[in-house]
Design an enzyme around this catalytic site. Structure first.
Site, short mmCIF file in Angstrom:
data_model
loop_
_atom_site.label_atom_id
_atom_site.label_comp_id
_atom_site.label_asym_id
_atom_site.label_seq_id
_atom_site.Cartn_x
_atom_site.Cartn_y
_atom_site.Cartn_z
N ALA A 249 0.82 -1.30 0.05
CA ALA A 249 0.02 0.10 -0.01
C ALA A 249 0.87 1.39 0.02
O ALA A 249 0.43 2.34 0.36
CB ALA A 249 -0.71 -0.01 1.14
N SER A 250 2.09 0.99 -0.46
CA SER A 250 2.97 2.48 -0.53
C SER A 250 2.98 3.14 0.67
O SER A 250 3.19 4.14 0.74
CB SER A 250 2.42 3.25 -1.69
OG SER A 250 2.55 2.85 -2.89
N SER B 152 6.51 3.19 -5.33
CA SER B 152 6.62 2.22 -5.76
C SER B 152 5.21 1.98 -6.53
O SER B 152 5.28 1.82 -7.90
CB SER B 152 6.56 1.01 -4.75
OG SER B 152 6.31 -0.23 -5.35
N GLU B 153 4.16 1.98 -5.86
CA GLU B 153 2.89 1.20 -6.60
C GLU B 153 2.29 2.13 -7.63
O GLU B 153 1.69 1.90 -8.63
CB GLU B 153 1.75 1.08 -5.69
CG GLU B 153 2.34 -0.05 -4.78
CD GLU B 153 1.11 -0.60 -3.70
OE1 GLU B 153 0.58 -1.43 -4.15
OE2 GLU B 153 1.06 -0.14 -2.62
N ALA B 154 2.56 3.48 -7.61
CA ALA B 154 1.95 4.40 -8.55
C ALA B 154 2.76 3.97 -9.87
O ALA B 154 1.99 4.14 -11.05
CB ALA B 154 2.16 6.07 -8.36
#
Length: 973
Positions: free
Chosen positions: A709-710, A883-885
């Site tokens: 979840a960043s 990270s997740e973006a």
């Protein structure tokens, strides 16, 4: 068994080895004599992690049998290239050029690069790429660019044109490290082959350690189990025990993995996943038994002798089949369509169908139906776990886990060991990208250790792992969006069907992402949307970087291009007109946390204009060039219930010890923890050499939450600030200097301080309302703007990504190499997602190559990353998450570029050459590419929204969830 003695010259020394030349591979023999830098990932010669130099040539040693190796052959492994005290320039460059992430592929790459420099010490970048492509070296973490950077830098030292110091990062003398490319603490072990990953731990465990092998029938996706016959397996050589679910229950376990069920609209009443199947097989990768023996070979041989009799049941291998009215239930306790989440905004709050009226009466509208794939994670290292009872009788499991305490919760009471007697230790980890958030493999090895009351190691083959582990949820979606004559969006409607596979864990969470990130970060005044999740008989859905949002962007960023075309507006300009401005709200009716969108588009604009100009100039009938653009982003933290605990301790040697569970998966959990600790203790002038990290052992470390979840940098950084303030206050003397350990002890002052940070520190955080989708669940966002330039070969349909540009905003950057590493890696995954990656055919998609992993020539060398740094007031030191973006929407930039290049829009991923070629043939024949008909996702969108409106559920809210436990990980059955 007949064995042979053979002499080999290994790293310059003649060594005698004893082997079975017909069976043993060179990799097995080298590892057996202690050269564990030689990693075995795929086991089929397609990943290059086992690369060694044999008689001057790079070979993949996992498929090289000893019978094919001549006696006195010369072999070079990483151990023969450089040691911690005498590093080769390649090893130094790997550490200092961001080429180290998880590190599992690193030895193979460095060995391969060493052979290249022996042949050519002045290679071009393209020659380096050609070399790694030829030798099938795969990196799933970095995106490859940094690896080429490292080779080019090292080659300068080899040629005598630079010194080692010239390619080594030197921390500033003032102690200011934040934002700089500080080398990872684990880098030295990884570049020298001394980092022990799961299979290395297994190889080095005591001789009495037993080995387990899974019985994975692979006879059906859905079947009733009539009989499991273990009698023949139990008689096999070396077998200690063959266990089924009955053994787990006899040992006091439930055989039931714990599951969260937090969503008010979930119909799930019982956890859906067994450790070992009891009466049914629900998917192709299910496990029915474990064979436990004295060696791995004996265990595998025994597992192959277990007989399973079944009765075939109807199989639903995709969402559309599973939600048909006549489909039988996958799980008896719940309908296949088990959870849904609406989102209503503007006129839809009064009457959802008004949105359809607004769209119908707008100047322009576009609609489409889309499908995103069941994307496999394809980490080079698969499942490998070890279990034993420690000195305090804790069942200790060494593993790959993205959440140590979460793993304890998911194991729960399933194997007959109380939670308080479970200990999880993270090994050096060969990446995960999300699949290790599930603890299925931990339950298996734990059950085996309990059954034999001793140490057990379990290592799956890559094919077993591929079928056993979860994947990104495939998704069908329908959508429509409209704008006025000036190109301003008026309204949108959308409907997502998420295929969550055989098990429901996490399905009630992933569906919240589509109703948050569809049309992010634009301003839409009116929205009617719905996401649904269903069980099928395919592999289960699980976390994957940018969890749930790529499915949203698959629809919305394609529709943005389609609507721009309808309105006759350039796609970049169309997005410029519709990004949210200060104070405007997202589709959940709350203001955006930040508004960096205009600045980011201004940064990207010259790159876009240049790419469009160059694409037009280079376009030919044979090679069509195109440019695609896509916005993306993701949330930071798990929301209002998220919390993180860390401990700082002043040790007797005056080192400062940091205890946390910032799980290091390759993303930088070690260097991230170091960076925030250094910054928090900056008033004391602490240098990196004074920090000792004690991480990722649940027995000695507090619960810092998941690496997901960043959230880690944001949560751990804030908790570290709190702990550092306590420690510095205790150490500070009246004159402003700081006490030593001895002075603290003499004065009776505590030397150890713990701090907990909770998202409740950010006011206004609220979960999404299950009836309306209104809410503000997380304290921050990350933002990316992607540009892809592609070339389509009109003869074959093959797409090549030539250039990728990413402008991103993740707040202040903690470590530039770590953040950029996540960007490069996420972009490479996005390109693979768009063009090749898939796990739908269980007979075909058995390894990384057949599942479409991108090799180095599939990823452009020209990846341009442009950070747009803003200060986040609630984040530690102005930082947010990362990270997740970077894997949220890059795939749609590629797909939009394909359409821009050749007029073929891919509605159903991946865009494989044959699919693009079929579209080109239709266009060449004067035809029109027909998009998929509107998918049947369970009922009409507005019919279902009306049903939700007339049958609302009680919103439990965050207070209810806070009452359920001290952390999100405790809220399980």
């Amino acid at each position: 068994m007949k064995l042979s003695k053979i002499w080999l010259n290994i790293n310059g020394a003649d060594r005698m080895v004893v082997c079975n030349p017909e069976k043993d591979s060179l990799a097995e023999v080298l590892r057996r004599i202690g050269l564990t830098s030689v990693k075995v990932g795929c086991g089929t010669g397609v990943c290059g992690s086992c690369s060694v130099i044999l008689n001057g040539k790079v070979i993949r040693s996992c498929t090289k049998k000893l019978k094919a190796v001549e006696e006195y052959s010369k072999i070079i492994t990483l151990e023969g290239i450089g040691t911690p005290g005498n590093l080769h320039p390649l090893q130094v460059a790997w550490m200092n050029y961001g080429a180290i992430q998880c590190g599992f592929c690193t030895p193979g790459f460095i060995v391969s690069a060493y052979a290249l420099l022996l042949e050519n010490n002045n290679p071009t970048r393209e020659e380096v790429r050609d070399w790694f492509q030829k030798h099938r070296n795969v990196c799933r973490c970095t995106g490859y660019k940094q690896l080429v950077d490292a080779v080019i830098a090292a080659a300068k030292v080899v040629r005598g044109e630079a010194k080692i110091e010239d390619i080594t990062f030197q921390p500033s003398k003032d102690g200011g490290c934040y934002g700089k490319p500080l080398v990872r603490p684990s880098a030295l072990a990884k570049v020298t082959g001394l980092a022990d990953y799961g299979d290395d731990i297994e190889l080095k465990m005591p001789a009495e350690t037993l080995h387990a092998a899974i019985v994975q029938p692979r006879v059906a996706h859905h079947a009733k189990i009539l009989k499991i016959d273990t009698s023949e397996a139990e008689k096999m050589p070396g077998v200690v025990k063959v266990i089924t679910y009955k053994d787990i229950k006899e040992n006091g376990g439930t055989n039931q993995m714990a599951e969260a069920n937090l969503h008010e609209r979930s119909t799930v009443t019982l956890p859906s996943r067994k450790i070992l199947c009891e009466d049914k097989i629900f998917r192709y990768g299910d496990v029915v038994a474990l064979a436990i023996a004295d060696t791995q070979d004996h265990a595998r041989a025994a597992a192959a002798k277990v007989k399973v009799e079944i009765e075939q049941l109807p199989e639903y291998l995709n969402y559309l089949d599973a939600v048909m009215p006549d489909a039988i239930r996958v799980h008896d306790d719940t309908p296949n369509l088990f959870c849904q989440q609406p989102v209503l905004k503007g006129a839809a709050l009064d009457d959802a169908s008004k949105v359809a009226d607004i769209i119908d009466n707008s100047a322009y509208s576009a609609e489409g139906s889309f499908y995103s794939t069941r994307e496999p994670h394809l980490s080079i290292e698969g499942c490998t776990v070890q279990a034993y009872f420690d000195e305090d009788d804790f069942l200790t499991i060494h593993c790959k886990s993205q959440g140590l305490y979460t793993s304890i919760s998911r194991i729960g009471n399933s194997i007959g060991v109380p939670r308080e007697k479970l200990r999880i230790v993270q090994n050096f980890t060969g990446a995960s990208f999300g699949w290790s958030t599930n603890a299925g493999d931990l339950c298996l090895v734990g059950a085996a250790a309990v059954a034999v009351k001793g140490p057990v190691a379990l290592s799956l083959t890559y094919e077993e792992h591929q079928h056993f582990s979860g994947k990104r949820c495939p998704c069908h979606s329908n959508g429509r969006v409209a704008c006025d004559e000036n190109g301003k969006i008026t309204a949108a409607e959308f409907d997502f069907g998420m295929d969550h596979g055989a098990y429901s864990w996490g399905g009630d969470h992933v569906i919240e992402k589509q109703v948050r990130f569809t049309f992010f970060p634009y301003y839409l005044p009116h929205v009617a949307g719905l996401t649904r999740a269903a069980n099928t008989n395919h592999t289960f859905g699980t976390a994957y970087r940018s969890y749930g949002s790529p499915q949203a962007y698959t629809l919305s960023e394609a529709l943005m291009d389609m609507l721009a075309e309808k309105a006759g507006i350039d796609p970049f300009e169309f997005r410029w007109r519709n990004i949210a401005r200060e104070g405007q709200t997202n589709i959940n009716s709350h203001p955006f946390k930040e508004y960096p969108m205009e600045e980011m588009m201004n940064i990207m604009r010259p790159y876009y204009e240049k790419a469009v100009t160059e694409a037009k100039a280079a376009d030919t009938p044979e090679k069509k060039r195109g440019v695609g653009i896509a916005w993306g982003g993701f949330n930071v933290t798990e929301g209002g219930t998220d919390q993180c605990t860390i401990t700082l301790e002043l040790a007797p040697d005056n080192m400062i010890v940091k205890y946390d569970t910032w799980q290091e998966m390759g993303q930088g959990g070690d260097v991230g923890s170091l960076m925030v600790t250094l910054e928090a203790l900056k008033p004391m002038g602490v240098t990196p050499e004074r920090i000792r990290l004690a991480q990722n052992d649940s027995k000695i470390c507090p619960d810092s939450g998941m690496s997901a979840a960043s959230r880690s940098h944001y949560m751990n950084g804030n908790a570290t600030k709190l702990a550092a303030e306590k420690l510095m206050d205790a150490m500070r003397k009246d004159d402003g200097t700081y006490r030593t350990y001895d002075e603290m002890v003499t004065e009776g002052i505590e030397t150890r301080y713990e701090a907990k940070y909770s998202c409740t520190a950010t006011p206004g955080i609220t979960r999404l309302n299950p009836n309306t989708g209104i809410g503000d669940p997380t304290p921050a966002y990350t933002y990316v703007l992607n540009l892809a330039e592609v070339e389509v070969d009109t003869a074959t349909g093959k797409t090549k990504v030539l250039r990728f540009v990413c402008v991103y905003d993740v707040g202040k950057i903690g470590n530039i190499d770590a953040v950029n590493g996540q960007a490069y890696g996420g972009i490479s995954h996005s390109i693979g997602f768009a063009l090749s990656e898939d796990y739908s055919d269980v007979k075909k998609h058995t390894n990384i190559a057949s599942s479409g992993v991108p090799y180095i020539k599939d990823i452009p060398d020209e990846i341009i990353l442009i950070p747009h740094e803003t200060y986040r007031n609630d984040g530690p030191f102005g930082s947010s998450g990362a990270s997740e973006a970077f894997q949220s929407s890059g795939h749609i930039a590629v797909l939009n570029a394909i359409y821009n290049a050749c007029g073929v829009r891919i509605y159903e991923m991946p865009a494989k050459p044959e699919k693009v070629k079929a579209g080109l043939d239709i266009l060449a024949a004067g035809g029109k590419i027909e998009p998929p008909k509107k998918y049947f996702l369970g009922s009409d969108l507005y019919e279902e929204l009306e049903n939700i409106k007339t049958n609302p559920v009680a919103f439990r809210g965050d207070d209810m969830f806070n009452a359920l436990g001290d952390s999100p990980d405790e809220r399980f059955y």
